[in-house]
Write a protein that holds these residues in place. Structure first.
Motif, PDB file in Angstrom:
ATOM      1  N   GLN A  51       0.824  -1.205   0.000  1.00 47.34           N
ATOM      2  CA  GLN A  51       0.000   0.000   0.000  1.00 47.34           C
ATOM      3  C   GLN A  51       0.865   1.265   0.000  1.00 47.34           C
ATOM      4  O   GLN A  51       0.491   2.279  -0.594  1.00 47.34           O
ATOM      5  CB  GLN A  51      -0.951  -0.004   1.199  1.00 47.34           C
TER       6      GLN A  51
ATOM      7  N   ARG B 139       1.988   1.795  -3.548  1.00 49.02           N
ATOM      8  CA  ARG B 139       0.861   2.333  -4.339  1.00 49.02           C
ATOM      9  C   ARG B 139       0.623   3.813  -4.029  1.00 49.02           C
ATOM     10  O   ARG B 139       0.392   4.609  -4.927  1.00 49.02           O
ATOM     11  CB  ARG B 139      -0.411   1.547  -4.031  1.00 49.02           C
TER      12      ARG B 139
ATOM     13  N   TRP C 109       0.582   4.878   5.799  1.00 47.21           N
ATOM     14  CA  TRP C 109       1.151   3.528   5.730  1.00 47.21           C
ATOM     15  C   TRP C 109       2.492   3.440   6.434  1.00 47.21           C
ATOM     16  O   TRP C 109       2.832   2.398   6.999  1.00 47.21           O
ATOM     17  CB  TRP C 109       1.242   3.084   4.275  1.00 47.21           C
TER      18      TRP C 109
END
Length: 149
Positions: free
Chosen positions: A48, A51, A69
């Motif tokens: 994540q 991304r 994150w």
């Protein structure tokens, strides 16, 4: 560049998850289950993070989620002081080890030893529990402020 990081993530996460699964298969225990879950958690958080970082303005823009994150990745580090507090509680005494570590850690260890002399083994235990819980709450509070809607 994003493909490189995703391929590197896939290679590392599959290798580590496979190794943890193999160790769990050979000798099942709660510690190995926890290690496999921790590897899976870190793998999801890193994916994540990759991304989020490669979105337009992913690191600095108003819709940044990479800080969220990163905070979630650092969250398991708050378990170290709690584990140390559990070991102190289990042994009933704080043992000062001289591993030749960084100076700041030596000062903290000496401070915990001094606290044990004053209060007993409960002093270092309570300080480490407070540090672990405080670190977790701080990271959760920081992560709440990272996702701007």
């Amino acid at each position: 560049m994003k493909r490189f990081f995703v391929l590197l993530w896939a290679l590392l996460s599959l290798t580590l998850t496979g190794a943890a699964g193999y160790e769990l298969w050979l000798d099942p225990s709660w510690g190995k289950v926890f290690a496999a879950l921790l590897i899976a958690y870190c793998s999801v958080c890193f994916f994540q993070l990759i991304r989020a970082a490669f979105r337009p303005w992913g690191l600095l823009g108003p819709r940044r989620r990479s800080g969220f994150w990163v905070c979630l990745l650092l969250l398991p580090l708050s378990l170290w002081p709690l584990r140390s507090a559990y070991e102190i509680w289990q042994a009933g005494v704080y043992r000062l080890r001289d591993d030749g570590e960084v100076t700041s850690l030596v000062i903290v260890r000496q401070l915990l030893a001094w606290l044990q002399e004053l209060v007993g083994y409960l002093g270092p235990t309570l300080v480490l529990v407070a540090a672990g819980v405080g670190m977790a709450l701080l990271l959760l509070r920081l992560s709440r402020g990272q996702v701007v809607r």
